[in-house]
Design an enzyme around this catalytic site. Sequence first.
Site, PDB file in Angstrom:
ATOM      1  N   HIS A 140      46.993  44.007  47.440  1.00 52.78           N
ATOM      2  CA  HIS A 140      45.998  44.804  46.722  1.00 52.78           C
ATOM      3  C   HIS A 140      46.085  46.291  47.063  1.00 52.78           C
ATOM      4  O   HIS A 140      45.490  47.121  46.379  1.00 52.78           O
ATOM      5  CB  HIS A 140      44.580  44.269  46.984  1.00 52.78           C
ATOM      6  CG  HIS A 140      44.044  44.587  48.357  1.00 52.78           C
ATOM      7  ND1 HIS A 140      44.106  43.690  49.399  1.00 52.78           N
ATOM      8  CD2 HIS A 140      43.433  45.685  48.857  1.00 52.78           C
ATOM      9  CE1 HIS A 140      43.540  44.232  50.464  1.00 52.78           C
ATOM     10  NE2 HIS A 140      43.127  45.446  50.161  1.00 52.78           N
TER      11      HIS A 140
ATOM     12  N   ASP B  96      47.927  37.732  49.030  1.00 57.56           N
ATOM     13  CA  ASP B  96      47.615  39.151  49.242  1.00 57.56           C
ATOM     14  C   ASP B  96      48.573  39.802  50.228  1.00 57.56           C
ATOM     15  O   ASP B  96      48.174  40.579  51.093  1.00 57.56           O
ATOM     16  CB  ASP B  96      46.173  39.310  49.727  1.00 57.56           C
ATOM     17  CG  ASP B  96      45.679  40.747  49.589  1.00 57.56           C
ATOM     18  OD1 ASP B  96      46.232  41.492  48.754  1.00 57.56           O
ATOM     19  OD2 ASP B  96      44.746  41.132  50.332  1.00 57.56           O
TER      20      ASP B  96
ATOM     21  N   SER C 174      43.154  48.000  55.207  1.00 58.88           N
ATOM     22  CA  SER C 174      43.911  46.916  54.578  1.00 58.88           C
ATOM     23  C   SER C 174      45.402  47.138  54.751  1.00 58.88           C
ATOM     24  O   SER C 174      45.931  48.222  54.481  1.00 58.88           O
ATOM     25  CB  SER C 174      43.578  46.839  53.090  1.00 58.88           C
ATOM     26  OG  SER C 174      42.224  46.493  52.906  1.00 58.88           O
TER      27      SER C 174
END
Length: 512
Positions: free
Chosen positions: A258, A293, A373
Amino acid sequence: MSEPQQGNGHPSATPVSGVDDGQHRRLAPRPLHRPEVDPTQAAVFGRPRGVEGAFAADRPVLNGNGSVQLVPPTPEALSTAFGRPAGGGDVRLQRPPVDLSGEPEVEPVFWNGEPAGDSWRDPGASAVIGPPAVTEQPAAETGTATAPGPQLSVPELLFGRRVKPLGLVLLMVAALLVGAAGGAAGWLLGRVDNPLTDGGVTLAEVKPGKERPVGSVADIARRVTPSVVSIEFKGGSVAGVGSGVVIDGEGYVLTNDHVIAPAVQDSSARLTVVFTDGKRATAQVVGRDSKTDLAVIKVEVDNPTVLQFGDSDDLQVGDTVLAIGSPLSLSNTVTEGIVSALHRPVTAAGENGGPPITYDAIQTDAAINPGNSGGALVDSSGALVGINSSIRTETGGSVGLGFAISGNYARKISQALIRDGQVKHADMNVNVRSASAETAEGAQVQNVPEGGAAAAAGIQEGDVITRVGDRMVRNAAELTVAVRDHEIGETVPVVLARQGRELTVQVTLRSD
């Protein structure tokens, strides 16, 4: 001399020619014509009988002294400026025009059809500039040029008079001496007024540096941060910052899918990797796995610092971990925490309507925020045990519920992406939902597509799956991560509840 014709008391509109007194002088005014006075108007507007002057005899005086108040005399300044010159005799305001020699100009009596020479007599005539009132010749015509006046020098401009150069030098020296004396006096007064200050002070400092033993947070951060990078992307309609970890000396960087997904979807976007020393390099996408992911990108750099994987299966709840990344665009940020839980299944919506993201997560209370992230979660030895991926919050910031993809699973996916550019997962090909009852909880089968692994093993609709291999299944997300722990083609025992009975079936997993 013939008299002009008279009609209604006004001159004729047509000029008459050929009448002249022989000397080109103007004619005398016409005889005054006084019409008869109307008796009615005379009775209304005329003087009363017996009154000779402008006011009646019984009119009260204006100034109280028996006489009419007169205008005060003209001030001498005004009479001198605007009065008639002394000894001028009969000086009239309107004088006949004269030429440059002083002789009067005589206009003809009539103009033979031409416009009148005098604009006051002919209202239709245009304005004409007449000769100057002064008959003297200007200096330019006489051939004499006016010499310019002397210019002011700098001393005259400053002091109003000439000053000797020596005086100017002495004045400048005096100004400098006064300024220096004032500055010295101010400095001395400043030192005297504040007795608490000391301009010659030198503070002592500790010579030996602080001890940082091997395995301390400072030691781990010093060794690990060079291998954690910031990932920036900017395009026509997208921009953002994330984190990544260098996992191979050839420039391969592991991050979250993402993080780079917006840049991949916008062809104008550019991915840039920023290292801790400020070096920047353009990155290219190697492979993506949206279901877990994870993604791998590559940069062309020389001798990068590589972070080695640890064994995430050796972690225990309470172990110290560090989260390193670029939260809120603050690169090289290190936060410390512990392992809060292990094997926590996490499910999130896919990017732009894609398949849902499900992975087996390590829960930690190390502060993780947007921008972390793709960053590293390392253990007390500095080994990579997880990839920071998401948080659970109601405020948008960290509340101590952060999740990282386990390091062992991230290593397996990244190797497949580097080798093939894509990855396949083991799958039972069955649709389930989370179920909970008084006696058991698990993943209840909704339907079993034909030709899949579940149909081949005899799994039926309504069955509740409670275990896959050695892992307990308590909900639908946990079934997904339990199946993905195995390889494609592997046969695993699956425990399920059917109509109050517990059954075990052997399922040969297939590719998704």
